[in-house]
Design a protein around this motif. Structure first.
Motif, PDB file in Angstrom:
ATOM      1  N   ARG A   7       7.427  -3.621  -7.573  1.00 10.96           N
ATOM      2  CA  ARG A   7       6.473  -4.705  -7.295  1.00 10.96           C
ATOM      3  C   ARG A   7       7.226  -6.013  -7.041  1.00 10.96           C
ATOM      4  O   ARG A   7       8.226  -6.299  -7.697  1.00 10.96           O
ATOM      5  CB  ARG A   7       5.517  -4.892  -8.465  1.00 10.96           C
ATOM      6  N   PRO A  29       8.046  11.353  -7.166  1.00 11.44           N
ATOM      7  CA  PRO A  29       8.308  10.140  -6.378  1.00 11.44           C
ATOM      8  C   PRO A  29       8.197   8.902  -7.247  1.00 11.44           C
ATOM      9  O   PRO A  29       7.325   8.793  -8.111  1.00 11.44           O
ATOM     10  CB  PRO A  29       7.222  10.180  -5.296  1.00 11.44           C
ATOM     11  N   GLN A  30       9.089   7.987  -7.034  1.00 11.42           N
ATOM     12  CA  GLN A  30       9.082   6.755  -7.794  1.00 11.42           C
ATOM     13  C   GLN A  30       8.220   5.710  -7.085  1.00 11.42           C
ATOM     14  O   GLN A  30       8.182   5.639  -5.861  1.00 11.42           O
ATOM     15  CB  GLN A  30      10.508   6.220  -7.950  1.00 11.42           C
ATOM     16  N   GLU A  31       7.511   4.913  -7.901  1.00  8.51           N
ATOM     17  CA  GLU A  31       6.678   3.864  -7.338  1.00  8.51           C
ATOM     18  C   GLU A  31       7.553   2.761  -6.766  1.00  8.51           C
ATOM     19  O   GLU A  31       8.606   2.430  -7.338  1.00  8.51           O
ATOM     20  CB  GLU A  31       5.758   3.292  -8.412  1.00  8.51           C
ATOM     21  N   PRO A  32       7.143   2.201  -5.644  1.00  7.22           N
ATOM     22  CA  PRO A  32       7.944   1.113  -5.076  1.00  7.22           C
ATOM     23  C   PRO A  32       7.932  -0.087  -6.010  1.00  7.22           C
ATOM     24  O   PRO A  32       6.953  -0.347  -6.715  1.00  7.22           O
ATOM     25  CB  PRO A  32       7.221   0.798  -3.762  1.00  7.22           C
ATOM     26  N   GLY A  60       0.808  -1.205   0.000  1.00  7.84           N
ATOM     27  CA  GLY A  60       0.000   0.000   0.000  1.00  7.84           C
ATOM     28  C   GLY A  60       0.849   1.266   0.000  1.00  7.84           C
ATOM     29  O   GLY A  60       2.070   1.234   0.191  1.00  7.84           O
ATOM     30  N   GLU A  61       0.205   2.398  -0.259  1.00  5.63           N
ATOM     31  CA  GLU A  61       0.905   3.685  -0.301  1.00  5.63           C
ATOM     32  C   GLU A  61       1.418   4.042   1.094  1.00  5.63           C
ATOM     33  O   GLU A  61       0.689   3.966   2.081  1.00  5.63           O
ATOM     34  CB  GLU A  61      -0.032   4.774  -0.806  1.00  5.63           C
ATOM     35  N   ILE A  62       2.679   4.450   1.128  1.00  3.85           N
ATOM     36  CA  ILE A  62       3.297   4.842   2.398  1.00  3.85           C
ATOM     37  C   ILE A  62       2.989   6.308   2.671  1.00  3.85           C
ATOM     38  O   ILE A  62       3.241   7.176   1.827  1.00  3.85           O
ATOM     39  CB  ILE A  62       4.816   4.621   2.359  1.00  3.85           C
ATOM     40  N   ARG A  63       2.460   6.584   3.811  1.00  6.20           N
ATOM     41  CA  ARG A  63       2.123   7.950   4.184  1.00  6.20           C
ATOM     42  C   ARG A  63       3.246   8.511   5.054  1.00  6.20           C
ATOM     43  O   ARG A  63       3.445   8.074   6.181  1.00  6.20           O
ATOM     44  CB  ARG A  63       0.803   7.993   4.943  1.00  6.20           C
TER      45      ARG A  63
END
Length: 326
Positions: free
Chosen positions: A320, A315-318, A18-21
């Motif tokens: 997968r 920001p780069q996507e983590p 999930g998205e890191i806040r």
């Protein structure tokens, strides 16, 4: 064969995280310190602005006075001439210091030791009273006849004495700055230039010095700003520079503090201009040292006041996790 909870593990491996806040850290101490400093600065500014003893009206009257501007012109002339003498002499002394000839290197070392070891004010006074030691200046064949005879009092004027003292003293400091810049260049550059058939002087002029400028420029800029302020010492020989002109004025009208503030404003204005020039010189000679050109001074100021103009990478996507096809 999947054991207990095997399906759950399979889903956890295939679903992306999930998205890191990100929650920024609150630096309350910084805000408190900034508020305290801002209050102190505002209080000091209010005190200086409202204190009638500063006589800001007198400062405004003399800021662009013809006598003050003439003194400023003398200060600028001294700074330019002394730095020109210092830079040229510094390069020569640095090359002499790095010479393999012991006599040449020793003479350079002795000069630097003597000029850096005595106060510049003493040197100014020495050149001003040089006629007491050498009443006449004779030019000719060493240990032989002289063809030119000059009166020292007429040749070594106040301005010439100040220029010689400041320039010769600056040459000693510039020599070490230039030598540090030359040493910073990799030895492989010398070897490659010699392999191409370049002489030592060609290598120094075309290869070494252009690369050494990145190291030489910053301290040279500091020396120029320092020289501008050091010229105020010529007031001891009654040369009409910026400070001595102000001293002559407040000796008659007793407006000491306003005249000193006027002098300080001009010194701050000129040093600010020199600082901007130094920044752009560093940026010019720093080309090629990094892949990206450094931002200009105004770009950095704009970024500091309006951060939205700063270039922020998206920001780069983590990554997968790899899918398991079992």
């Amino acid at each position: 064969m999947a054991g207990p909870g095997g399906a759950t593990d399979e889903i956890a491996r295939t679903e992306p995280p999930g998205e890191i806040r990100a929650v920024p850290v609150r630096h309350y101490g910084r805000w408190i310190a900034a508020a305290v400093i801002a209050i102190l600065v505002a209080s000091l500014a209010r005190s200086v602005a409202n204190n009638p003893r500063f006589e800001w009206g007198v400062v405004g009257d003399f800021l662009f006075s013809s006598r003050i501007l003439k003194g400023l012109l003398v200060t600028l002339e001294l700074t330019v001439l002394a730095m020109a003498v210092g830079v040229v002499l510094g390069v020569v002394l640095a090359l002499m210091r790095m010479s393999r000839n012991a006599v040449v290197s020793g003479v350079s070392w002795t000069y630097i030791w003597l000029l850096r070891g005595t106060p510049v004010l003493v040197q100014i006074l020495f050149w001003y009273f040089i006629a007491a030691v050498y009443p006449s200046i004779d030019l000719g064949v060493p240990f032989g006849p002289s063809f030119i005879h000059l009166d020292a009092n007429s040749v070594i004027t106040k301005f010439v004495a100040a220029t010689l003292a400041l320039g010769l003293n600056e040459g000693a400091y510039m020599s070490e700055i230039v030598r540090a810049g030359i040493i910073s260049v990799d030895e492989g550059q010398h070897d490659a230039a010699h392999a191409l058939g370049m002489t030592r002087m060609q290598t120094m002029r075309r290869i070494v010095l252009p690369q050494a400028m990145r190291v030489i420029i910053p301290p040279t800029g500091n020396e120029t700003i320092s020289m501008l302020k050091t010229t105020s010492l010529v007031a001891f020989i009654a040369l009409n520079d910026l400070l001595y002109t102000a001293q002559q004025i407040y000796a008659t009208n007793y407006k000491t503090v306003p005249l000193l503030i006027t002098v300080s404003i001009w010194y701050l204005a000129v040093t600010s201009i020199l600082s901007i020039g130094q920044y752009y010189l560093e940026r010019y000679f720093g080309r090629g040292s990094t892949r990206e050109t450094a931002p200009t001074l105004f770009q950095r100021m704009r970024t500091g006041f309006w951060p939205r103009h700063a270039e922020v990478e998206p920001p780069q996507e983590p990554p997968r996790p790899p899918e398991d096809h079992r």
